[in-house]
Design a protein around this motif. Structure first.
Motif, PDB file in Angstrom:
ATOM      1  N   GLY A   1     -52.690  -6.484 -71.155  1.00 39.68           N
ATOM      2  CA  GLY A   1     -52.807  -7.445 -70.949  1.00 39.68           C
ATOM      3  C   GLY A   1     -51.411  -8.318 -72.228  1.00 39.68           C
ATOM      4  N   ASN A   2     -51.410  -9.759 -72.099  1.00 33.52           N
ATOM      5  CA  ASN A   2     -50.904 -10.955 -73.186  1.00 33.52           C
ATOM      6  C   ASN A   2     -51.521 -11.224 -73.872  1.00 33.52           C
ATOM      7  OD1 ASN A   2     -51.158 -11.687 -70.403  1.00 33.52           O
ATOM      8  ND2 ASN A   2     -49.061 -12.886 -70.304  1.00 33.52           N
ATOM      9  N   GLY A   3     -50.943 -12.464 -74.462  1.00 33.68           N
ATOM     10  CA  GLY A   3     -51.855 -13.459 -75.333  1.00 33.68           C
ATOM     11  C   GLY A   3     -52.903 -12.956 -75.963  1.00 33.68           C
TER      12      GLY A   3
ATOM     13  N   ILE B   1     -46.764  -7.902 -79.274  1.00 30.02           N
ATOM     14  CA  ILE B   1     -47.356  -8.694 -80.502  1.00 30.02           C
ATOM     15  C   ILE B   1     -47.112 -10.001 -80.105  1.00 30.02           C
ATOM     16  CG2 ILE B   1     -46.858  -8.806 -83.168  1.00 30.02           C
ATOM     17  CD1 ILE B   1     -44.855  -6.597 -83.118  1.00 30.02           C
ATOM     18  N   ASN B   2     -48.183 -10.762 -80.171  1.00 35.12           N
ATOM     19  CA  ASN B   2     -49.116 -11.894 -80.307  1.00 35.12           C
ATOM     20  C   ASN B   2     -48.785 -12.649 -81.870  1.00 35.12           C
ATOM     21  OD1 ASN B   2     -49.501 -14.515 -79.161  1.00 35.12           O
ATOM     22  ND2 ASN B   2     -48.859 -14.165 -77.498  1.00 35.12           N
TER      23      ASN B   2
ATOM     24  N   LEU C   1     -41.743  -8.627 -76.496  1.00 36.72           N
ATOM     25  CA  LEU C   1     -41.366  -7.669 -77.151  1.00 36.72           C
ATOM     26  C   LEU C   1     -41.817  -8.742 -78.446  1.00 36.72           C
ATOM     27  CD1 LEU C   1     -40.559  -5.920 -79.959  1.00 36.72           C
ATOM     28  CD2 LEU C   1     -38.472  -6.949 -79.911  1.00 36.72           C
ATOM     29  N   LEU C   2     -41.910  -9.973 -78.599  1.00 35.01           N
ATOM     30  CA  LEU C   2     -42.380 -11.072 -79.441  1.00 35.01           C
ATOM     31  C   LEU C   2     -42.534 -12.014 -78.728  1.00 35.01           C
ATOM     32  CD1 LEU C   2     -43.576 -11.091 -82.424  1.00 35.01           C
ATOM     33  CD2 LEU C   2     -41.709 -11.897 -83.398  1.00 35.01           C
ATOM     34  N   LYS C   3     -43.825 -12.418 -79.152  1.00 36.18           N
ATOM     35  CA  LYS C   3     -43.687 -13.856 -78.789  1.00 36.18           C
ATOM     36  C   LYS C   3     -44.286 -14.561 -79.674  1.00 36.18           C
ATOM     37  CE  LYS C   3     -45.966 -17.267 -74.756  1.00 36.18           C
ATOM     38  NZ  LYS C   3     -46.676 -16.952 -73.647  1.00 36.18           N
TER      39      LYS C   3
END
Length: 450
Positions: free
Chosen positions: A313-315, A354-355, A384-386
Motif C-alpha cells: 500500500g501507499n498513501g 512513511i506518509n 522512503l518518505l512522502k
C-alpha cells in the motif's frame, strides 16, 4: 524473505464430525452428578429445556452433551464469583456443534464458556455471541464460529459483541465471515470496560465491498471520546480483507500489542479517540495488493516496535500513514493528529514506508502537529518518505535507511539490526515471534501450516 516459507503453528477449529455424531439425538434426561470437589454441582444436559431449568450457583459446572444442537438460543444468566466461577462447557470439544439459527448470550458475572462451535447455519436476528451489559469478569474460550453466514450478504449483525466490563475472549477461531457487520465489536458505556482479546485466530474474511467489514472495532464514532482500555494482543489475523480497517479503534486508551497481521488487505487504524497504542506487532504483506500498515488519526497516540514487511500500500495504506484532518470535525470525521510518538519501527521491502499528511484534500487541511518520528529503520522501500502536507513542529530525527538519498531526519543505516528468526530485529531487543511458542486458537484444534 518469503513468509510463505515460514511455518506458523496456529490452532484452529472444526474437526470433521462423524456421521454418527451428526445424527446423535440429544434426548437424555438431565443428570446431576455428585460434586467432584467442594466447588459445586456438575450437570450434564441433553436439551436446552434442561439447561433452562438449572439455577446455577458459584462453582457449578454444566456439560452440554456432544451432538448437533440445531436452532438453539442459549441464555446463560447466572453469577459466579472470582474464587468459584461457573463453567459452561461441552462433553467433547469439536463434537458439540450449534447449527441452524443458534446463538449464545452471556449475561452475568464470573462465567466461563468453553468449547462452543457454531457452524452450518446462521443467526437470523441476533449477534451470534453476545456479552450483555450485565456481563462482567466473564470469558469465552476455545470456541469457534466458522462460515456462519446468511445468504443475504447485506444482513448486518456481529459474530461477537462485547458489552459489560472486564470480559475476555481468548483461544477462539473466527473464520469466514462474508456478510455485513464487524466480526467482533467492543461496545462502550459511560465507564471504561477493560476487555481483553487474546490468542485468537481471525481467519480469512473476503472483501465486503462496503464499510462494515472490520475484523475488530473498539467503540463507535458517537462514543469515541470515551475510554475503553481494551487490550488486543497475541492474536493472528490471516487474510482479513473485509475492508480497509482491519482493526478500527474508535475510543481511548486501547492497546494493540504483539499481533500478527498476515497478508491482510487493510490497516490498523486509529480512527477516533485518543491515547491509544499500537506496539510490537508483525504486519507481513508478502507483496499482496493493498496490504497496509498503521494509519494514525487523533491525539497522543504511540506507534512503536512494529515490524512491517512486504506491504504493497501507499498513501492511506502506507506502512505508517499520518493523516491530515478537518478544521472543525464532527465525531464521525477526521481529527487532527497531535503529539503522535512514532519510534523504533522496522519497515522492510514495502512500497511506501512513511506518509505524512496523507489524505490531504480541499477539506482535510490540518497537517499533523507536534510529536516525533525517530529511531525508525527503513530497508529496501520504493518510497522512503512522502510528505503530502508539512507537519507542524514534528521532530524528525535519527531515523535510519539504506536509501541513496536521505531526507532530513534520516541517516545512513548503521549496524543496529540483525536477522533473527528470518526477520530484522534490533540487536538489543531480540525476541522470538509469539506464534512459534504459544497456541493460537482453540486448544483442541488441528494444526495449520502456511
Amino acid at each position: 524473505m518469503n513468509y510463505k516459507d515460514l511455518t506458523l503453528s496456529l490452532f484452529l477449529l472444526f474437526p470433521v464430525l462423524s456421521q454418527a455424531c451428526a445424527s446423535e439425538k440429544i434426548t437424555e434426561d438431565i443428570h446431576v452428578s455428585q460434586p467432584q470437589t467442594k466447588e459445586g454441582n456438575i450437570y450434564h444436559v441433553g436439551s436446552i429445556e434442561q439447561f433452562n431449568m438449572l439455577k446455577l450457583q458459584p462453582g457449578d459446572k454444566v456439560i452440554f452433551k456432544k451432538g448437533v444442537w440445531k436452532d438453539q438460543q442459549i441464555n446463560i444468566k447466572a453469577n459466579g464469583t472470582k474464587d468459584k466461577p461457573i463453567l459452561i462447557t461441552v462433553e467433547k470439544a469439536g463434537e458439540t456443534v450449534f447449527s441452524g439459527n443458534s446463538n449464545l448470550k452471556i449475561d452475568g458475572s464470573w462465567l466461563v464458556v468453553d468449547g462452543f462451535v457454531f457452524k452450518d447455519g446462521f443467526s437470523e436476528k441476533a449477534d451470534v455471541i453476545l456479552f450483555t451489559k450485565n456481563a462482567s469478569n466473564s470469558r469465552l474460550t476455545n470456541s469457534v464460529i466458522f462460515d456462519y453466514n446468511p445468504s443475504d450478504k447485506t444482513r448486518d449483525y456481529k459474530w461477537v459483541s462485547l458489552n459489560g466490563e472486564n470480559n475476555r475472549v481468548d483461544h477462539c477461531d473466527f473464520t469466514g465471515k462474508t456478510h455485513q457487520g464487524t466480526t467482533l465489536v467492543v461496545w462502550l458505556d459511560e465507564k471504561p470496560n477493560y476487555h481483553k482479546i487474546d490468542y485468537n485466530y481471525f481467519g480469512p474474511r473476503p472483501a465486503l465491498g462496503v464499510n462494515g467489514g472490520e475484523t475488530i472495532r473498539i467503540g463507535t464514532s458517537t462514543w469515541s471520546m470515551h475510554d475503553s482500555y481494551t487490550t488486543v494482543e497475541n492474536n493472528v489475523f490471516d487474510k482479513c480483507d473485509g475492508e480497509m480497517e482491519i482493526i478500527s479503534i474508535k475510543s481511548g486508551h486501547n492497546i494493540i500489542n504483539n499481533n500478527l497481521f498476515y497478508e491482510c488487505n487493510g490497516t490498523v487504524t486509529f480512527r477516533h479517540g485518543n491515547f491509544n497504542t499500537v506496539s510490537n506487532n508483525y504486519m507481513i504483506g508478502n507483496g499482496k495488493k493493498s496490504t497496509g500498515g498503521i494509519r494514525v488519526i487523533g491525539e497522543n497516540h504511540k506507534v512503536f516496535g512494529n515490524y512491517l514487511q512486504g506491504l504493497d500500500g501507499n498513501g492511506l495504506r502506507a506502512a505508517i500513514a499520518v493523516m491530515n484532518a478537518l478544521e472543525k470535525p464532527q465525531l464521525h470525521e477526521y481529527f487532527q493528529v497531535i503529539d503522535a510518538q512514532i519510534y523504533d519501527n522496522i519497515i522492510v521491502d514495502s512500497k511506501e514506508a512513511i506518509n505524512l499528511g496523507s489524505g490531504k484534500n480541499e477539506t482535510r487541511v490540518l497537517a499533523p502537529k507536534g510529536g516525533f518520528l525517530k529511531n525508525n529503520y527503513v530497508i529496501n522501500t520504493r518510497t522512503l518518505l512522502k510528505v503530502e502536507d508539512e507537519p507542524q513542529g514534528m521532530l524528525i530525527e535519527n531515523n535510519q535507511a539504506d536509501a541513496s538519498q536521505l531526507p532530513a531526519g534520516f541517516i545512513k543505516m548503521g549496524t543496529d539490526l540483525i536477522k533473527s528468526d528470518d526477520i530484522w530485529q534490533k540487536k538489543s531487543n531480540i525476541r522470538v515471534p509469539f506464534w512459534k511458542n504459544v497456541k493460537i486458537g482453540p486448544e483442541w484444534g488441528s494444526t495449520k501450516n502456511f
